[in-house]
Design a protein around this motif. Structure first.
Motif, PDB file in Angstrom:
ATOM      1  N   GLU A 230       0.746  -1.205  -0.057  1.00  0.00           N
ATOM      2  CA  GLU A 230      -0.030   0.151   0.086  1.00  0.00           C
ATOM      3  C   GLU A 230       0.765   1.172   0.019  1.00  0.00           C
ATOM      4  N   ARG A 231       1.848   1.156   0.757  1.00  0.00           N
ATOM      5  CA  ARG A 231       2.719   2.427   0.901  1.00  0.00           C
ATOM      6  C   ARG A 231       3.605   2.485  -0.547  1.00  0.00           C
ATOM      7  N   ILE A 232       4.107   1.467  -1.165  1.00  0.00           N
ATOM      8  CA  ILE A 232       4.512   1.717  -2.616  1.00  0.00           C
ATOM      9  C   ILE A 232       3.629   2.068  -3.516  1.00  0.00           C
ATOM     10  N   GLY A 233       2.267   1.939  -3.352  1.00  0.00           N
ATOM     11  CA  GLY A 233       1.160   2.655  -4.227  1.00  0.00           C
ATOM     12  C   GLY A 233       1.243   4.073  -3.837  1.00  0.00           C
ATOM     13  N   ASP A 234       1.327   4.419  -2.647  1.00  0.00           N
ATOM     14  CA  ASP A 234       1.444   6.035  -2.191  1.00  0.00           C
ATOM     15  C   ASP A 234       2.757   6.552  -3.036  1.00  0.00           C
ATOM     16  N   ARG A 235       3.875   6.041  -2.953  1.00  0.00           N
ATOM     17  CA  ARG A 235       4.673   6.481  -3.409  1.00  0.00           C
ATOM     18  C   ARG A 235       4.811   6.555  -5.092  1.00  0.00           C
ATOM     19  N   ALA A 236       4.164   5.685  -5.724  1.00  0.00           N
ATOM     20  CA  ALA A 236       3.882   5.779  -7.090  1.00  0.00           C
ATOM     21  C   ALA A 236       3.218   6.800  -7.335  1.00  0.00           C
ATOM     22  N   CYS A 237       2.368   7.301  -6.797  1.00  0.00           N
ATOM     23  CA  CYS A 237       1.308   8.503  -6.709  1.00  0.00           C
ATOM     24  C   CYS A 237       2.370   9.681  -6.426  1.00  0.00           C
ATOM     25  N   ASN A 238       3.173   9.632  -5.702  1.00  0.00           N
ATOM     26  CA  ASN A 238       3.903  10.776  -5.591  1.00  0.00           C
ATOM     27  C   ASN A 238       4.704  11.180  -6.554  1.00  0.00           C
ATOM     28  N   ILE A 239       5.501  10.149  -7.283  1.00  0.00           N
ATOM     29  CA  ILE A 239       6.091  10.448  -8.537  1.00  0.00           C
ATOM     30  C   ILE A 239       5.277  10.922  -9.593  1.00  0.00           C
ATOM     31  N   CYS A 240       4.144  10.668  -9.484  1.00  0.00           N
ATOM     32  CA  CYS A 240       3.162  11.026 -10.412  1.00  0.00           C
ATOM     33  C   CYS A 240       2.812  12.690 -10.283  1.00  0.00           C
ATOM     34  N   GLU A 241       2.739  12.996  -8.905  1.00  0.00           N
ATOM     35  CA  GLU A 241       2.368  14.415  -8.519  1.00  0.00           C
ATOM     36  C   GLU A 241       3.576  15.277  -8.662  1.00  0.00           C
ATOM     37  N   TYR A 242       4.966  14.811  -8.677  1.00  0.00           N
ATOM     38  CA  TYR A 242       6.206  15.353  -9.149  1.00  0.00           C
ATOM     39  C   TYR A 242       6.088  15.618 -10.750  1.00  0.00           C
ATOM     40  N   VAL A 243       5.506  14.954 -11.501  1.00  0.00           N
ATOM     41  CA  VAL A 243       5.499  15.109 -12.877  1.00  0.00           C
ATOM     42  C   VAL A 243       4.528  16.215 -13.132  1.00  0.00           C
ATOM     43  N   ILE A 244       3.424  16.099 -12.567  1.00  0.00           N
ATOM     44  CA  ILE A 244       2.355  17.030 -12.864  1.00  0.00           C
ATOM     45  C   ILE A 244       2.882  18.483 -12.330  1.00  0.00           C
ATOM     46  N   TYR A 245       3.591  18.357 -11.330  1.00  0.00           N
ATOM     47  CA  TYR A 245       4.140  19.644 -10.673  1.00  0.00           C
ATOM     48  C   TYR A 245       5.162  20.337 -11.649  1.00  0.00           C
ATOM     49  N   LEU A 246       6.133  19.480 -12.341  1.00  0.00           N
ATOM     50  CA  LEU A 246       7.178  19.785 -13.052  1.00  0.00           C
ATOM     51  C   LEU A 246       6.470  20.388 -14.634  1.00  0.00           C
ATOM     52  N   VAL A 247       5.510  19.880 -15.189  1.00  0.00           N
ATOM     53  CA  VAL A 247       4.841  19.808 -16.278  1.00  0.00           C
ATOM     54  C   VAL A 247       3.897  21.247 -16.221  1.00  0.00           C
ATOM     55  N   LYS A 248       2.947  21.351 -15.106  1.00  0.00           N
ATOM     56  CA  LYS A 248       2.044  22.107 -15.052  1.00  0.00           C
ATOM     57  C   LYS A 248       2.252  23.330 -14.121  1.00  0.00           C
ATOM     58  N   GLY A 249       3.349  23.124 -13.166  1.00  0.00           N
ATOM     59  CA  GLY A 249       3.718  24.265 -11.924  1.00  0.00           C
ATOM     60  C   GLY A 249       2.830  24.360 -11.145  1.00  0.00           C
ATOM     61  N   LYS A 250       2.177  23.169 -10.920  1.00  0.00           N
ATOM     62  CA  LYS A 250       1.002  22.896  -9.841  1.00  0.00           C
ATOM     63  C   LYS A 250       1.278  22.116  -8.670  1.00  0.00           C
ATOM     64  N   ASP A 251       1.597  22.393  -7.560  1.00  0.00           N
ATOM     65  CA  ASP A 251       1.739  21.464  -6.433  1.00  0.00           C
ATOM     66  C   ASP A 251       0.350  20.768  -6.168  1.00  0.00           C
ATOM     67  N   VAL A 252       0.168  19.635  -6.462  1.00  0.00           N
ATOM     68  CA  VAL A 252      -1.211  18.715  -6.380  1.00  0.00           C
ATOM     69  C   VAL A 252      -0.949  18.049  -5.016  1.00  0.00           C
ATOM     70  N   ARG A 253      -0.134  17.899  -4.121  1.00  0.00           N
ATOM     71  CA  ARG A 253      -0.017  16.981  -2.904  1.00  0.00           C
ATOM     72  C   ARG A 253      -1.253  17.322  -2.120  1.00  0.00           C
ATOM     73  N   HIS A 254      -1.708  16.463  -1.543  1.00  0.00           N
ATOM     74  CA  HIS A 254      -2.854  16.555  -0.760  1.00  0.00           C
ATOM     75  C   HIS A 254      -4.375  17.047  -1.262  1.00  0.00           C
TER      76      HIS A 254
END
Length: 232
Positions: free
Chosen positions: A198-222
């Motif tokens: 379950e934690r590995i799944g959460d961290r996979a999501c973290n990577i995706c959030e970094y991608v979104i932040y990188l491309v869109k410039g939006k911090d989408v955590r939480h």
């Protein structure tokens, strides 16, 4: 070629090199997770021990990539956008290292189960969960490589299913323990393993959030899924 163009060209080369290292590290972590789950399902002590030993390779990647990123920052002095890319790489590497730790934790539970003797009927749910989580990580790495926001969003959506898998598995194991106290030690090992997945799944999501932040410039955590969709 002007000095500015030369620096930009070298920066691109450095980023390509470190990105390749991150993807290689990700491939190794995927293998670690697959092997740890396989060892758990088969009660394979030797395979589990291989996972634990190979964690050193994951840690070496972590240190090397960190040093490469520090060197890029010092030597290339990246602008705000480029610095965001370097920070996304550093954070992704950190999450991958922690996923490696979770794989090692599953391997330790596999060793414990192999010593006790497992009850095969308990493994169906965790096998299904592991397949989903490994799929998430593979797609997250692909999204990272291609800077793919849509794929990142799709991975984040899948995490709800992983959470549901985990909840179902917890209920299942509690039922087993209540019905037969002899199954308690194995059930606890499976609960720890499912928690690691379950934690590995959460961290996979973290990577995706970094991608979104990188491309869109939006911090989408939480940010909730519905709100995230509006942001994108």
């Amino acid at each position: 070629m002007t000095t500015g163009e030369h620096i930009s060209h070298k920066f691109d080369e450095d980023v390509e090199e470190v990105t390749t290292s991150v993807l290689n590290m990700g491939g190794l972590v995927v293998q670690q997770i697959e092997k740890s789950v396989k060892a758990l399902l088969a009660g394979d002590k030797e395979m589990a021990e291989e996972v634990i030993e190979d964690d050193l390779k994951v840690n070496t990647f972590d240190v090397d990539i960190d040093e490469m990123c520090n060197s890029i920052i010092v030597m290339r002095q990246p602008t705000a956008t480029d610095l965001r890319l370097i920070m996304a790489i550093i954070k992704t590497t950190s999450d991958l290292e922690r996923m490696g730790d979770e794989a090692k934790r599953i391997a330790r539970q596999a060793i414990d189960i192999s010593k006790r003797g497992a009850f095969p009927e308990q493994f169906d749910s965790i096998e299904q969960m592991s397949t989903r989580v490994i799929g998430m990580l593979n797609k997250a790495l692909d999204a990272f490589a291609r800077r793919d926001v849509d794929e990142s969003f799709n991975v984040i959506q899948v995490d709800k299913k992983v959470d549901k898998d985990y909840e179902n598995l917890v209920r299942q194991q509690i039922t087993y323990m209540m019905e037969d106290p002899r199954k308690i030690p194995v059930a606890i090992d499976l609960l720890w393993s499912s928690r690691a997945l379950e934690r590995i799944g959460d961290r996979a999501c973290n990577i995706c959030e970094y991608v979104i932040y990188l491309v869109k410039g939006k911090d989408v955590r939480h940010v909730e899924i519905k709100e995230l969709k509006k942001h994108l």
